[in-house]
Design a protein around this motif. Structure first.
Motif, PDB file in Angstrom:
ATOM      1  N   ARG A 108      25.344  32.293  45.054  1.00 11.45           N
ATOM      2  CA  ARG A 108      24.653  31.113  44.539  1.00 11.45           C
ATOM      3  C   ARG A 108      24.204  31.318  43.093  1.00 11.45           C
ATOM      4  N   ALA A 109      23.744  32.537  42.773  1.00 10.20           N
ATOM      5  CA  ALA A 109      23.275  32.793  41.409  1.00 10.20           C
ATOM      6  C   ALA A 109      24.406  32.659  40.400  1.00 10.20           C
ATOM      7  N   CYS A 110      25.594  33.130  40.751  1.00  7.71           N
ATOM      8  CA  CYS A 110      26.716  33.055  39.816  1.00  7.71           C
ATOM      9  C   CYS A 110      27.252  31.631  39.680  1.00  7.71           C
ATOM     10  N   THR A 111      27.087  30.809  40.716  1.00  5.65           N
ATOM     11  CA  THR A 111      27.534  29.420  40.593  1.00  5.65           C
ATOM     12  C   THR A 111      26.689  28.646  39.591  1.00  5.65           C
ATOM     13  N   LYS A 112      25.465  29.111  39.358  1.00  4.78           N
ATOM     14  CA  LYS A 112      24.573  28.424  38.420  1.00  4.78           C
ATOM     15  C   LYS A 112      24.467  29.138  37.077  1.00  4.78           C
ATOM     16  N   ARG A 113      25.218  30.197  36.910  1.00  5.43           N
ATOM     17  CA  ARG A 113      25.053  31.025  35.720  1.00  5.43           C
ATOM     18  C   ARG A 113      25.779  30.430  34.518  1.00  5.43           C
ATOM     19  N   TRP A 114      25.085  30.457  33.385  1.00  2.08           N
ATOM     20  CA  TRP A 114      25.664  30.087  32.092  1.00  2.08           C
ATOM     21  C   TRP A 114      25.663  31.320  31.208  1.00  2.08           C
ATOM     22  N   ALA A 115      26.732  31.507  30.478  1.00  3.79           N
ATOM     23  CA  ALA A 115      26.816  32.646  29.568  1.00  3.79           C
ATOM     24  C   ALA A 115      27.888  32.348  28.523  1.00  3.79           C
ATOM     25  N   ARG A 116      28.026  33.257  27.596  1.00  4.98           N
ATOM     26  CA  ARG A 116      29.054  33.122  26.561  1.00  4.98           C
ATOM     27  C   ARG A 116      30.315  33.835  27.031  1.00  4.98           C
ATOM     28  N   CYS A 117      31.418  33.103  27.038  1.00  8.84           N
ATOM     29  CA  CYS A 117      32.679  33.636  27.548  1.00  8.84           C
ATOM     30  C   CYS A 117      33.121  34.829  26.704  1.00  8.84           C
ATOM     31  N   SER A 118      33.523  35.889  27.379  1.00  3.76           N
ATOM     32  CA  SER A 118      33.956  37.093  26.672  1.00  3.76           C
ATOM     33  C   SER A 118      35.328  36.937  26.039  1.00  3.76           C
ATOM     34  N   SER A 119      36.048  35.863  26.387  1.00  4.93           N
ATOM     35  CA  SER A 119      37.388  35.662  25.840  1.00  4.93           C
ATOM     36  C   SER A 119      37.389  34.675  24.676  1.00  4.93           C
ATOM     37  N   CYS A 120      36.823  33.477  24.901  1.00  2.00           N
ATOM     38  CA  CYS A 120      36.853  32.442  23.854  1.00  2.00           C
ATOM     39  C   CYS A 120      35.536  32.302  23.114  1.00  2.00           C
ATOM     40  N   ASP A 121      34.497  33.012  23.550  1.00  2.00           N
ATOM     41  CA  ASP A 121      33.182  33.019  22.900  1.00  2.00           C
ATOM     42  C   ASP A 121      32.490  31.660  22.972  1.00  2.00           C
ATOM     43  N   GLU A 122      32.877  30.824  23.933  1.00  2.00           N
ATOM     44  CA  GLU A 122      32.215  29.537  24.134  1.00  2.00           C
ATOM     45  C   GLU A 122      31.159  29.682  25.224  1.00  2.00           C
TER      46      GLU A 122
END
Length: 563
Positions: A108-122
């Motif tokens: 559940r925690a990962c379904t709500k997680r926001w972060a900066r993508c390690s590939s496209c940096d978005e």
């Protein structure tokens, strides 16, 4: 094809658009799920949240929509049992569901997680990768046909939702709230619009604007029914939503910055004085609170802002004066007619409070020739807590070498344990206090900077590079604070920082006393004051308490007779 309309076949989405009607409750134009008892259309959302369609959850007891029925009774979506598996992203053994994107379990925690993508940096929702190297939806599954596109901006990255994306929905909501009666947005609110629209998590802003307090206040400011000034906001009740809205307006430039703790103290003093029934007491308390307590606090602050504890201390002094005046009035006494015996009786009364803080008021009144009472001060004779040097070094070693702890907690704890800093002082450190050169890191706690040793220097570099507060609204990473807080443009509060240190087993007051006691034994008072930012009188007092009086040592050396 889903259904024939007018002799032609249409897909499911087009059928839904063809049947769309305004919901009789929320007004959203959507395909009705059902009609109520009056024949009016209801959208699926209003049907679900209708109390008639909710039942008491067997687990939590709340009336919510039924997610699953078990032999023991209905369960809501929160209490619905899920299978315990290893999350493919964070690697924890926890209840998980299967991701439609990867086909692997995620919690559940990962379904709500926001972060900066390690590939496209978005920055955006995370759908794959690992906790150290998260991946956005497009990088997890590059197949564009899998994702639904926003009909407004064309952005892809959603699995289920078919309407406008969260950012387009937010843009529409902001236009509804921020436009005045002429359909235009006031120039001073345009930075607020741009700032809120470009946050990393637009859904967070939508939730915030969905609350009646925030939305109604923003609408009043946009239409001009309430002036966009601090004074106009001060007329409202001092609630957490109002404080957060004010911090957002300040962070976006809609309102000028000000000392909030001092402003709240001034408003509290004004209310306290106005509540006094006796005009003579009002005048006396006004002289003491405004011309003594506030004046002394402003002189001490200079160009800096007051901390929570400074404002609370001033408030306690004023409150103590009011309590003493109430007791005198209840006994038909005034400062002029009160004898020393009456004061001693008040001090001995177990039902009265703020005895120590009232001493400042009595001494001020005596200095102003308003009374003949005597309330002597108590000289500080040394630390009252246990000086536990071993525990101090145990905590320091843990913070220096335990990589599982957060870097900001490690730095804050080490500044207490090694450099005798209060949490209030640490919370107000900015990037200007840190000088991270190529070969060394300096931090300015007093007049002279301190060179930090390793590995503390590396930890400070890491905090400077990765610092991030919990404020997602009104703060785009431009905060000058070394320890950003939960409100945009504000540092972490001293209370919250103290809580985090307590969770590590560190008692800031006791740890600081132990560190200061040991440093005062080894270093001259003048050096302590310059390097650590403490007052010279405090440094001298601690040096005497630790029996490390360098003045006596210098006098002893001067009396030596050369052989």
């Amino acid at each position: 094809m889903h259904r024939r309309i007018g002799g032609q076949w249409h897909c499911r989405n087009c059928v839904a658009k063809f049947r769309a009607l305004p919901c009789s409750r929320c007004g959203v134009v959507r395909e009705p799920a059902i009609r109520d008892e009056h024949g009016q259309p209801l959208c699926p959302y209003c049907l679900i949240i209708d109390p008639a369609n909710q039942e008491a959850c067997r687990s939590c007891g709340r009336h919510r929509p039924v997610s699953v029925r078990t032999p023991d009774g209905p369960l809501c979506a929160t209490c619905r049992p899920t299978k315990t598996m290893t999350c493919a992203i964070c690697g924890r053994q926890t209840p998980c569901v299967i991701s439609k994107t990867t086909g692997q379990p995620w919690c559940r925690a990962c379904t709500k997680r926001w972060a900066r993508c390690s590939s496209c940096d978005e920055a955006g929702p995370i759908y794959g990768g690992t906790r150290a190297e998260p991946l956005c939806g497009a990088c997890t599954r590059p197949d564009t046909s899998f994702w639904r596109a926003c009909p407004t901006c064309g952005h892809t990255g959603r699995v289920h939702q078919s309407g406008p994306c969260a950012r387009c929905t937010l843009d529409q909501r902001l236009q509804e709230l921020l436009r005045d009666n002429t359909g235009q947005t006031r120039p001073e609110l345009q930075p607020l619009h741009r700032n809120l629209l470009t946050v990393e998590q637009p859904a967070t802003v939508l939730v915030w604007l969905g609350k009646n307090t925030a939305a109604s206040l923003v609408r009043e400011l946009a239409t001009g029914s309430r002036p966009l000034t601090h004074a106009a906001l001060d007329e409202l009740a001092d609630t957490k939503p109002l404080r957060h809205l004010r911090s957002v307006l300040v962070a976006t430039g809609a309102l000028p910055a000000r000392d909030e703790h001092l402003a709240r103290l001034e408003r509290w003093i004004t209310r306290t004085i106005a509540e006094r029934p006796d005009p003579d007491q009002q005048q006396l308390l006004h002289r003491y609170a405004v011309w003594h307590v506030l004046r002394r606090l402003r002189r001490r602050l200079g160009d800096t802002h007051a901390s929570y504890h400074q404002a609370a201390g001033a408030q306690q002094h004023v409150k103590a004066a009011a309590i003493l005046l109430d007791w005198l009035a209840a006994h038909n006494l005034t400062l002029v007619t009160t004898t020393q015996g009456d004061l001693e009786a008040w001090l001995a009364d177990e039902e009265t409070t703020h005895h120590s803080a009232a001493g400042n008021f009595v001494r001020w009144a005596s200095k102003q020739k308003l009374t003949n009472l005597d309330f002597p001060t108590v000289r500080w004779s040394g630390p009252s807590v246990v000086i536990d040097t071993e525990t101090r070094w145990d905590h320091a070693r843990q913070l220096l070498h335990d990589d599982t702890l957060k870097p900001e907690d490690r730095v804050a704890g080490l500044l207490v344990l090694l450099y005798t800093q209060w949490p209030a002082t640490i919370s107000r450190l900015t990037l200007d206090h840190v000088d991270a050169a190529e070969h060394e890191v300096r931090i300015r706690l007093g007049h002279e900077p301190v060179i930090l040793p390793e590995p503390l220097a590396t930890l400070v570099r890491q905090v400077v590079a990765t610092r991030r507060g919990h404020a997602t609204i009104g703060d785009h990473g431009s905060s000058p604070w070394l320890f950003p807080g939960g409100q945009p443009g504000r540092p972490i509060s001293a209370y919250r920082l103290g809580q985090r240190l307590h969770q590590l087993g560190i008692r800031p007051g006791q740890a600081r006393s132990t560190a200061l006691f040991q440093l005062a034994t080894d270093l001259p008072a003048a050096l302590l004051a310059r390097m650590l930012g403490i007052h010279i009188d405090v440094a001298v007092a601690w040096q005497r308490a630790s029996s490390g009086d360098w003045a006596n040592y210098a006098a002893h050396v001067s009396r030596r007779i050369d052989p």
